[in-house]
Design a protein around this motif. Structure first.
Motif, mmCIF file in Angstrom:
data_model
loop_
_atom_site.group_PDB
_atom_site.id
_atom_site.type_symbol
_atom_site.label_atom_id
_atom_site.label_comp_id
_atom_site.label_asym_id
_atom_site.label_seq_id
_atom_site.Cartn_x
_atom_site.Cartn_y
_atom_site.Cartn_z
ATOM 1 N N GLN A 1 0.761 -1.296 -0.106
ATOM 2 C CA GLN A 1 -0.009 0.077 0.049
ATOM 3 C C GLN A 1 0.970 1.335 -0.110
ATOM 4 O O GLN A 1 0.448 2.199 -0.694
ATOM 5 C CB GLN A 1 -1.033 0.110 1.180
ATOM 6 C CG GLN A 1 -2.222 -0.971 0.961
ATOM 7 C CD GLN A 1 -3.300 -0.643 2.152
ATOM 8 O OE1 GLN A 1 -3.065 -1.356 3.165
ATOM 9 N NE2 GLN A 1 -4.076 0.363 1.965
ATOM 10 N N SER B 1 -9.399 0.666 3.166
ATOM 11 C CA SER B 1 -8.444 1.365 2.573
ATOM 12 C C SER B 1 -7.787 0.980 1.284
ATOM 13 O O SER B 1 -7.540 1.943 0.357
ATOM 14 C CB SER B 1 -7.505 1.739 3.586
ATOM 15 O OG SER B 1 -6.283 2.308 3.167
ATOM 16 N N ASN C 1 -6.053 6.650 1.295
ATOM 17 C CA ASN C 1 -4.957 7.116 1.747
ATOM 18 C C ASN C 1 -5.034 7.788 3.304
ATOM 19 O O ASN C 1 -4.350 7.677 4.096
ATOM 20 C CB ASN C 1 -4.141 7.998 0.801
ATOM 21 C CG ASN C 1 -2.770 7.997 1.084
ATOM 22 O OD1 ASN C 1 -1.818 7.113 0.972
ATOM 23 N ND2 ASN C 1 -2.016 9.137 1.781
ATOM 24 N N PHE D 1 -5.600 4.831 5.503
ATOM 25 C CA PHE D 1 -4.316 4.012 5.531
ATOM 26 C C PHE D 1 -3.446 4.627 6.800
ATOM 27 O O PHE D 1 -3.055 3.828 7.643
ATOM 28 C CB PHE D 1 -3.567 4.143 4.339
ATOM 29 C CG PHE D 1 -2.506 3.357 4.420
ATOM 30 C CD1 PHE D 1 -2.196 1.799 4.664
ATOM 31 C CD2 PHE D 1 -1.019 3.718 4.179
ATOM 32 C CE1 PHE D 1 -1.186 1.279 4.905
ATOM 33 C CE2 PHE D 1 0.140 3.186 3.855
ATOM 34 C CZ PHE D 1 -0.040 1.929 4.387
#
Length: 408
Positions: A239, A297, A329, A332
């Motif tokens: 990610q 996410s 994001n 995240f």
């Protein structure tokens, strides 16, 4: 020691115990200053730095990549210090180191000295930014940590909104070296006292505690933890690869896809979208299991890249990309603090965060160069397709974590 158990009991404990609002507010201020002075300001000042050093601008960003890489290598050691000495003390020292590193950059007489100071700056960042701040919230009140992390990321999400215009306005009147000296003063005169206050408050609360602190126990049993940790680090790294690569190249990507001058406007939607997703999570999903939040996410980030790839050069499609990707994001950032707590518990959290953060920082250092190389050799469309594939791989790894969790 009293422990709080798995996902469900952690959510109930979170509801029962309030977040330390004063600590979150103080950390919110220091995170805005920390990210604003140590990270977001760099791209604005890089051109002036390059002229001053007599370097091409890409060399300045290359120096930043080298510094990020060095910072990633030091993260596990610094995480151990957080557990050993306490996050408050480490953040207090980190503010002093950050101020000194900013001043060293400002006074650097040549390129090698500048690179050395930049490496010190990135090491200091590990001491004062999210990894250390999340650990401090866990140490202050473990059972409320997930809620506290959500609140903190909501406040700190305004760092770019605050410091991009501040840095630009200051740079219009001051050379980059003077701007860095002002930023050194902010870390020394604002962040250091706040971190010291938090450190003293944590020490007093521990001395005054009648009962031992109630720690959060991770949902993974000991035999499954090595595999769970490896999967989590791989998922976070994948990610982070997508996030770092796309964000650094966002405007060139949009311009290369035919959006022209609209690229910069579309890019401004990203920051507010991050804050929006954190606000929605705070209001409606505060007790959502962190693993489910991680999957949401990853889905949003991957979907954002796919939207851009499928709609370019549509401005509406690019706007949808910025919003969807920004929301993913934003979540995240919460996930990187909350998921390790859920899976592995609050004991040894600083060391665990340091190890996980090391991989993320190394990927962050390599990702922009990797995407630039891909765009030069296979084109923007194929490069975006590759980023979407990486996002899908992250989803598969997160699904594997869910399987490991359910099997135990």
């Amino acid at each position: 020691m009293t422990a709080v158990g798995n996902d469900g009991s952690l959510a109930k404990a979170e509801t029962a115990e309030r977040a330390p609002i004063a600590a979150v507010a103080a950390l919110g201020i220091t995170q805005i200053i920390g990210y604003g002075t140590l990270y977001y300001s760099f791209s604005i000042l890089a051109g002036d730095m390059a002229k001053d050093m007599g370097w091409p601008t890409e060399w300045i960003f290359g120096a930043l990549s080298a510094a990020l890489l060095a910072g990633g290598l030091t993260a596990p050691l610094l995480g151990g210090w957080i557990d050993r000495f306490g996050a408050g003390r480490i953040m207090t020292a980190g503010s002093a180191v950050a101020a000194a590193a900013l001043a060293a950059c400002a006074y650097a007489p040549n390129g090698p000295a500048f690179v050395g100071a930049l490496i010190a700056l990135e090491a200091a960042s590990n001491l004062v930014q999210y990894g250390a701040a999340f650990a401090l919230l866990v140490q202050i009140r473990p059972r409320a940590a997930q809620r506290s992390i959500t609140y903190l990321t909501l406040v700190a999400g305004f760092a770019s909104t605050v410091f991009w215009p501040i840095t630009s306005a200051m740079h219009a009147h001051l050379p980059w070296r003077d701007v860095y000296l002002v930023f050194a003063g902010l870390n020394l005169l604002v962040c250091l006292p706040l971190h010291a206050w938090l450190s003293q408050g944590l020490a007093r609360s521990r001395r005054a505690a009648i009962e031992p602190p109630r720690h959060v126990a991770g949902s993974l049993p000991a035999p499954a933890r090595p595999l769970g940790f490896a999967l989590m680090v791989v998922a976070f790294s994948l990610q982070n690869l997508v996030s770092a690569a796309v964000l650094v190249h966002m405007v060139p990507l949009l311009s290369g896809l035919g959006l022209g001058a609209a690229a910069a406007i579309v890019g401004t939607l990203f920051g507010p979208s991050q804050v929006l997703s954190r606000f929605i999570n705070m209001v409606y999903g505060i007790n959502l299991p962190p693993l489910r939040l991680a999957i949401i996410s990853a889905v949003l980030m991957t979907a954002g890249v796919a939207i851009l790839l499928g709609t370019a050069p549509s401005i509406a499609g690019a706007m949808a990309f910025a919003i969807v990707f920004g929301m993913g994001n934003g979540l995240f950032s919460i996930v990187t603090g909350a998921l390790p707590l859920m899976l592995f518990g609050s004991e040894g959290y600083g060391r665990l965060q340091g190890r996980a953060m090391s991989a993320r920082l190394i990927v962050s250092a390599v990702a922009p160069f990797a995407l630039a190389l891909a765009m030069a050799h296979i084109g923007i469309s194929w490069s975006l397709g590759l980023m979407a594939l990486v996002g899908c791989l992250a989803l598969l790894v997160l699904a594997a974590i869910a399987k490991v969790s359910s099997a135990t």
